[in-house]
Design a protein around this motif. Sequence first.
Motif: not given
Lengths: 483, 183
Positions: B105-109
């Motif tokens: 999720p950090a990558y997506e954000w």
Amino acid sequence: MATNDVSPQDPVTNPGKNRMIDPKTGELRVLAPGQTFRSVTEKIARIVLTSHTPLGWLFGLVMAGGLVAMMLTAVMWLFLKGTGIWAITMPVAWGFAIVNFVWWIGIGHAGTLISAILLLFKQGWRNSINRFAEAMTLFAVVCAGMFPIIHTGRPWLAIYWLFPYPNTMNVWPQFRSPLMWDVFAVSTYATISVVFWYVGLIPDLGTMRDQAKSKFAKYIYGQMSLGWRGSARHWMRYESASLLLAGLATPLVLSVHTVISFDFAVAVLPGWHTTIFPPYFVAGAIYSGFAMVLTLAIPIRKFYGLEDIITMRHLDNMAKVMLATGLIVAYGYGMEVVMAWYSASHWEYFMFWNRMFGPMGWAYWVLITCNIVTPLTTLWSRRLRQNVTYLFLIALVVNTGMWFERFVIVVTSLYRDFLPSSWGTYRATKWDYMTYVGTLGLFTFLFFLFIRLLPMIPMSEIRMMLPQAKVKHEAELQTEAGD
Amino acid sequence: MPMREGIYGLIAEFDTPTELVQAAKAAYASGYRRMDCYTPYPLEEAAEAIGFDEPTEKGVARVCLIGGLIGGCAMFGLETWVSIWAYPLNIAGRPMFSWPAFIVPAYEWTILFAGLSAAFGMLALNRLPAPYHPVFNAPNFRDGATTDKFFLCLEAADPKFSVSESRAFLESFRPVSVVEVDH
């Protein structure tokens, strides 16, 4: 390129074909010669700005609208009755909803590939098709996103807790779960696709504003264009924003189907628990996506007479991308079989045997025929790649095959698990079919609206590709004067 | 809004990008600074000719980088806080701080925030949306600048600007027309 040895056609008997081959390189031209900035602009803008709505378009919209109505009926019944109206039960607790979700998201991937990855690789030919490929992405994501929402049966009770926000129950989501990763991957993908698409539209909306005759159209396009005026400073920032968005969308598109494959690969089920899933899901996504672009592009270029802008070169190149990604997918299928044997795991081995020769083995062989046998033996042929009817048919075959791939992965891994006493089968109900076919209608409906209301080919990018768009340098000007 | 005095500038219309770039280069060389080119597609040479160089300025890239870093750190921080302090879940004794799982999720954000910053940053740096701009008052602008014509506008705010001299200067490049642009 393989078109080098296209036999020189007699210009008298076949002027059309010869015109499309560049005499210098012997390759197919990306754009037909002799077009001006104004002619391409008018050709594309006219499709939207004309007050004449083609009957064929109206017919298509009404047909698609009928399917949407059918989908709404199915969804309404689902909300009234619950997911019991679908065929999902033990042991196949994942059915059409997840199959369709994965299939639709995969289709969207080609749009992002064309708009982002091919931009980074400076593939100029992408310009003619990137706008509607991106629109296809958006509408495919709309169809895909619907399934996780409706598959809960009561979406208003069962979706909000996926979002991390301070709620009255003091409950927070579990970030170690692939389901959560999916939420962020898909929502980011949808948002970035919309933004990338809209940024690409801004200069063209400016053109639409200036080309429009009616006051209403001028106002609407004027507002939507945000007052774009083509300033050189604006263009440079715009170009760097486009490049950055392309650079961001590239890792994004690769991550989205990877994360979706984690939904399967993280589970410890034979048939799902495999490390080849991420790359092979991404390749399959691009494979099916290009098939869908061809399915849309071939009738549209014919219907609107856009053969000079979406040329044989585009169709040929897309067929080649399909061939390449199809081979990766074939490798994935092969590796799955090899790993089932090499793992020496009884369960893996049985699952695969059952997938191929069990009661639902027919689905596996449909998939192999549609995805491997038919396209990968014939797309090598230049003659077939340049046969528009054949390409259209093969695109439909691949779309079907890719749907069956998802079906095989989901259903045949589940229906005969470790305990023979819990074996079952899966037979989709009419509500399953109505919802699935309904999303095809929704996709088509949105697409029809798009081609009537917005320029489906990026005009500014086509202008940029015309030979007269280049600034001539001093030396060239002098030689011209000397002539 | 009080009426501004005088005109916004003079705008010359050209048929080809080459003529535009020649005129813009000459204008820059003779000391004009407040000017702009208007083209129907991105023309790097035109921006260079008026002394604007986005790769050096890196405005959009900077905004995008900052946005991306904020997005990634925010999500990673949220995940860490939720999993360790706000709602610790012990599942089969796995570590609370399971950072490899938090990366997705950090990558997506990171991508989400970087993309939104690039798009909105570009609009903000361009001062868009701007439904009104004086150049739209030039009668030949609307049908040309977004279709097939190339414009060079010398702005009256430039200290070197004078209606008669600047007009003579522009006309020496044999443009299709030179018109005054009202505010």
